[in-house]
Design an enzyme around this catalytic site. Structure first.
Site, mmCIF file in Angstrom:
data_model
loop_
_atom_site.group_PDB
_atom_site.id
_atom_site.type_symbol
_atom_site.label_atom_id
_atom_site.label_comp_id
_atom_site.label_asym_id
_atom_site.label_seq_id
_atom_site.Cartn_x
_atom_site.Cartn_y
_atom_site.Cartn_z
ATOM 1 N N ARG A 203 0.833 -1.218 0.000
ATOM 2 C CA ARG A 203 0.000 0.000 0.000
ATOM 3 C C ARG A 203 0.859 1.255 0.000
ATOM 4 N NH1 ARG A 203 -3.280 -3.178 4.032
ATOM 5 N NH2 ARG A 203 -4.781 -4.286 2.749
ATOM 6 N N PHE B 258 -12.714 -3.690 -5.943
ATOM 7 C CA PHE B 258 -12.445 -4.769 -4.980
ATOM 8 C C PHE B 258 -11.777 -4.158 -3.738
ATOM 9 C CE2 PHE B 258 -11.926 -6.278 -9.351
ATOM 10 C CZ PHE B 258 -12.891 -7.263 -9.428
ATOM 11 N N ASP C 43 -16.993 -2.047 -4.336
ATOM 12 C CA ASP C 43 -16.899 -3.450 -3.912
ATOM 13 C C ASP C 43 -18.316 -4.012 -4.004
ATOM 14 O OD1 ASP C 43 -14.727 -5.196 -2.017
ATOM 15 O OD2 ASP C 43 -16.837 -5.814 -1.883
ATOM 16 N N ASN D 282 -20.930 -4.295 -8.846
ATOM 17 C CA ASN D 282 -20.184 -5.416 -9.411
ATOM 18 C C ASN D 282 -19.158 -4.880 -10.412
ATOM 19 O OD1 ASN D 282 -19.239 -7.623 -10.864
ATOM 20 N ND2 ASN D 282 -21.203 -8.690 -10.720
ATOM 21 N N ALA D 283 -17.894 -5.079 -10.081
ATOM 22 C CA ALA D 283 -16.819 -4.504 -10.902
ATOM 23 C C ALA D 283 -16.886 -4.988 -12.345
ATOM 24 C CB ALA D 283 -15.466 -4.858 -10.299
ATOM 25 N N ASP E 7 -7.887 -5.222 -7.001
ATOM 26 C CA ASP E 7 -7.387 -6.209 -6.042
ATOM 27 C C ASP E 7 -8.436 -7.315 -5.871
ATOM 28 O OD1 ASP E 7 -5.965 -7.521 -4.104
ATOM 29 O OD2 ASP E 7 -6.356 -6.046 -2.520
ATOM 30 N N CYS F 276 -4.117 -12.868 -5.815
ATOM 31 C CA CYS F 276 -3.771 -13.464 -4.521
ATOM 32 C C CYS F 276 -3.926 -14.982 -4.488
ATOM 33 C CB CYS F 276 -4.584 -12.821 -3.420
ATOM 34 S SG CYS F 276 -6.345 -13.062 -3.626
HETATM 35 N N1 SAH Z 1 -8.218 -4.365 -1.576
HETATM 36 C C1 SAH Z 1 -8.575 -4.972 -0.313
HETATM 37 C C2 SAH Z 1 -8.824 -6.451 -0.386
HETATM 38 C C3 SAH Z 1 -9.830 -6.908 -1.402
HETATM 39 S S1 SAH Z 1 -10.426 -8.529 -1.157
HETATM 40 C C4 SAH Z 1 -7.523 -4.669 0.736
HETATM 41 O O1 SAH Z 1 -6.523 -4.016 0.446
HETATM 42 O O2 SAH Z 1 -7.707 -5.068 1.879
HETATM 43 C C5 SAH Z 1 -11.460 -8.748 -2.537
HETATM 44 C C6 SAH Z 1 -12.765 -7.976 -2.489
HETATM 45 O O3 SAH Z 1 -13.418 -8.143 -3.744
HETATM 46 C C7 SAH Z 1 -13.779 -8.435 -1.445
HETATM 47 O O4 SAH Z 1 -14.067 -7.368 -0.585
HETATM 48 C C8 SAH Z 1 -15.031 -8.820 -2.249
HETATM 49 O O5 SAH Z 1 -16.255 -8.397 -1.640
HETATM 50 C C9 SAH Z 1 -14.821 -8.067 -3.531
HETATM 51 N N2 SAH Z 1 -15.477 -8.601 -4.733
HETATM 52 C C10 SAH Z 1 -15.627 -9.890 -5.121
HETATM 53 N N3 SAH Z 1 -16.227 -9.976 -6.327
HETATM 54 C C11 SAH Z 1 -16.471 -8.693 -6.722
HETATM 55 C C12 SAH Z 1 -17.072 -8.106 -7.876
HETATM 56 N N4 SAH Z 1 -17.533 -8.856 -8.882
HETATM 57 N N5 SAH Z 1 -17.149 -6.757 -7.955
HETATM 58 C C13 SAH Z 1 -16.674 -5.984 -6.945
HETATM 59 N N6 SAH Z 1 -16.098 -6.475 -5.840
HETATM 60 C C14 SAH Z 1 -16.001 -7.805 -5.716
#
Ligand code: SAH
Length: 390
Positions: A207, A223, A245, A273-274, A294, A334
């Site tokens: 970060r 995400f 998210d 939804n991304a 992410d 990840c």
């Molecule tokens: N960037 C964060 C960790 C992300 S974990 C950090 O630094 O801590 C992954 C995330 O993606 C989760 O919160 C989950 O809710 C989200 N996610 C899963 N599928 C998704 C989608 N289709 N669109 C948006 N978010 C999504």
């Protein structure tokens, strides 16, 4: 004690220090194969290899805990290993928050312990480790005098070991919504109901890597979970930050975190939804200076690797298209099932389809409190890449 003799030709993996002994690597056993019990492992010609715990229900028959013949597996063993793990993490500079124990990489297979200042979250992911939970808790109490210990064993892999999914206090009850500090910022962590152990410590070093590229930038994060990358972007001088998210709970928590740091005038989160919106925004010609992705592990098993490749390519392609020429893409993956080379190839394929040229700024892995042990390839799982998108 039960004895396990390996086949004559033992795997390079075991020779090189990997702690897993698969059932099909064993020639002969002598004694009861009681699930969870400690067994001694030998070569075919009776040379001592190590001691570890058994689970005949699992494909991994033994997970080795020690290769030292004189070392017994008892409560004191766990105390010594936890102390060593803490000494190592302290030596690397971790104080308040770190993954204290990252399973095999800290020589405690199937044990995860996250330290969030005075609070600890534990996962015991195999039966042979689960049985030692009382000793592990005693060791934590002795070393840290914690304010609280919580078990987040609500994970499906436990069922493969014949263990129930469960969560709860391993200390006197406490308020499970705590605040931690990272890089001078503060974040709420929901130990009881958050994802995994409540917070992703594995990106804590990464970060900081965005600090120069986000200055005066309009930033999009997808995400976002706790919003930690995005709040860092605002802290490092971004003009505006918009985070999405899919989880409404995550978005609420991220907005709370923005307010906690008095950065809610710059950063704002919404539930979307991304996959849908990134495509839509591409069509609408929306552009940002920096796009950060992410996503979760799209592959959980070897069978789903192809699905994961498609998912990572798709999301990176869509993300890349939203970057203004000369802007930056910050992207992670990840899952250890997508190896670093493959991940970079996926990004390259996405760039080709998007007709963009990439110039690499930074390529990193998980933060070093999640050690990568050479010879244990599955300990290397996180890929973190920053590229300029030309
Ligand atoms: N960037 C964060 C960790 C992300 S974990 C950090 O630094 O801590 C992954 C995330 O993606 C989760 O919160 C989950 O809710 C989200 N996610 C899963 N599928 C998704 C989608 N289709 N669109 C948006 N978010 C999504």
């Amino acid at each position: 004690m039960t004895k396990v003799f390996l086949k004559k030709k033992i795997s390079r993996r075991i020779e090189e220090g990997h702690p897993w002994v698969f059932g099909n690597e064993v020639n002969l056993t002598d004694g009861d194969l009681t699930a969870g019990a400690i067994a001694e492992v030998f070569t075919h010609d009776k040379k001592f290899i190590g001691r570890g715990y058994l689970n005949p229900q699992s494909q991994i028959l033994v997970r080795l805990l020690t290769r030292d013949k004189s070392e017994l597996i008892d409560a004191d063993f766990f105390y010594r290993r936890l102390l060593k793990a803490w000494q190592y993490k302290s030596q690397l500079g971790y104080r308040e928050n770190c993954r204290l124990v990252f399973g095999e990489a800290d020589f405690l297979p199937a044990l995860i312990i996250d330290k969030f200042n005075d609070y600890f979250v534990i996962q015991t992911l195999a039966l042979g480790m689960d049985l030692w939970k009382p000793s592990i808790v005693d060791a934590l109490n002795k070393i840290f005098s914690p304010k609280g210990i919580y078990e987040r064993n609500d994970v499906p892999v436990r069922e493969l070991e014949g263990l129930p999914q469960q969560k709860g206090f391993l200390s006197a009850p406490f308020d499970t919504k705590i605040v931690i500090r990272e890089n001078g910022l503060q974040f709420f962590v929901d130990i009881e109901n958050g994802q995994k152990t409540g917070y992703f410590l594995d990106q804590q070093d990464n970060r900081r890597a965005i600090r120069h590229i986000v200055k005066d930038a309009d930033v999009l994060g997808a995400f976002t979970y706790t919003g930690t990358f995005e709040i860092h972007a605002a802290h490092y001088g971004a003009k505006s930050v918009y985070g999405i998210d899919i989880s409404a709970g995550a978005v609420a928590q991220a907005n709370e975190n923005a307010a906690l740091n008095k950065l809610d005038h710059i950063v704002r989160f919404e539930a979307m939804n991304a996959f849908d919106v990134l495509k839509q925004w591409g069509k609408e010609n929306k552009r940002w200076d920096v796009v950060m992705l992410d996503p979760p592990a799209f592959a959980k098993s070897r069978d789903s690797i192809q699905k994961a490749i498609t998912g990572y390519k798709e999301i990176n392609l869509r993300g890349m298209k939203l970057v203004k020429p000369g802007g930056f893409l910050v992207t992670s993956s990840c899952t250890n099932l997508v190896q670093p080379d493959l991940f970079l190839q996926i990004i390259q394929m996405a760039a080709k389809d998007a007709r963009r040229t990439l110039r690499q700024v930074t390529y990193q892995t998980q933060s070093s409190d999640h050690p990568i042990v050479w010879g244990m390839e599955n300990t290397h799982y996180l890929k973190f890449l920053i590229v300029q998108v030309i």
